[in-house]
Design an enzyme around this catalytic site. Sequence first.
Site, PDB file in Angstrom:
ATOM      1  N   ASN A 197       0.975  -1.250  -0.153  1.00  0.00           N
ATOM      2  CA  ASN A 197       0.031  -0.070  -0.023  1.00  0.00           C
ATOM      3  C   ASN A 197       1.006   1.126   0.077  1.00  0.00           C
ATOM      4  OD1 ASN A 197      -2.122  -1.538   0.414  1.00  0.00           O
ATOM      5  ND2 ASN A 197      -2.674  -0.898   2.454  1.00  0.00           N
ATOM      6  N   ARG A 198       0.546   2.596  -0.414  1.00  0.00           N
ATOM      7  CA  ARG A 198       0.986   3.655  -0.414  1.00  0.00           C
ATOM      8  C   ARG A 198       1.075   4.105   1.220  1.00  0.00           C
ATOM      9  NH1 ARG A 198       1.951   6.112  -5.479  1.00  0.00           N
ATOM     10  NH2 ARG A 198      -0.061   5.453  -6.583  1.00  0.00           N
TER      11      ARG A 198
END
Length: 236
Positions: A43-44
């Site tokens: 995920n960012r």
Amino acid sequence: MEIAATVETLAARDFHGPLTGRRVIVTSGPTHEPIDPVRYIANRSSGKQGHAIAEAAAQAGADVTLVSGPVNLPDPPGVKTVHVESARDMLVAVEKALPADVAIFAAAVADWRVAQADSQKIKKAAGGAPELSLTENPDILATVAHKTAKRPQLVIGFAAETEKVVEHAKAKLNSKGCDWIIANDVSAKSGVMGGEDNTVHLVTGSGVESWPKQSKDDVARQLITRVAAAIAGQLQ
Ligand code: C5P
């Protein structure tokens, strides 16, 4: 030489404040779920908000364990930082850090991992892309929040939402079994991802507080002030 010595002294410094004598666990950053030795799912997350919370808790006197996924940030001063890669490693490190009075889950944990990561780099083939079979990762926040033994007194989760931010956060409070949710708007227009500022809502069992847009460091300090008040008053 002199600069190194100064940094070391600061890291080793004992802070005293409203959380002195309390143990706090914070998760931060993304997790990396391997596909093969060179590729991963993630995920960012910059880890800025989680790291700022760990640092603010240490400055308030807490004994802090920060369990961090891979980030480009220095370990916060005065904090015991455990470096992990995957969600499963993060869960093991969090369990090892228990018991604690407070646990704050700011990490952007990948929801899935590849069921069978390859031990060799997957070769590009003329036949097209490989199919990845995914399996669910453990939910670290829900696991800790549902513990009967060693459950921290205050369990706090984050909800990164792109729409209906508060509504989704309220639902998450129940589904995760935690005490508070910090909801933040991560839609592209908010500029939160990797940015310095954050606009959050504190969702508790008794209501919603919307905090003004402020730096991630200020969000961290405001949250830790609230945590200290709750712990002192035994409020939840
Ligand atoms: O379900 P969602 O990922 O939106 O929930 C976000 C909250 O749950 C965050 O506090 C995050 O750190 C935590 N979480 C976790 N383990 C997971 C997924 C999310 O601890 N596998």
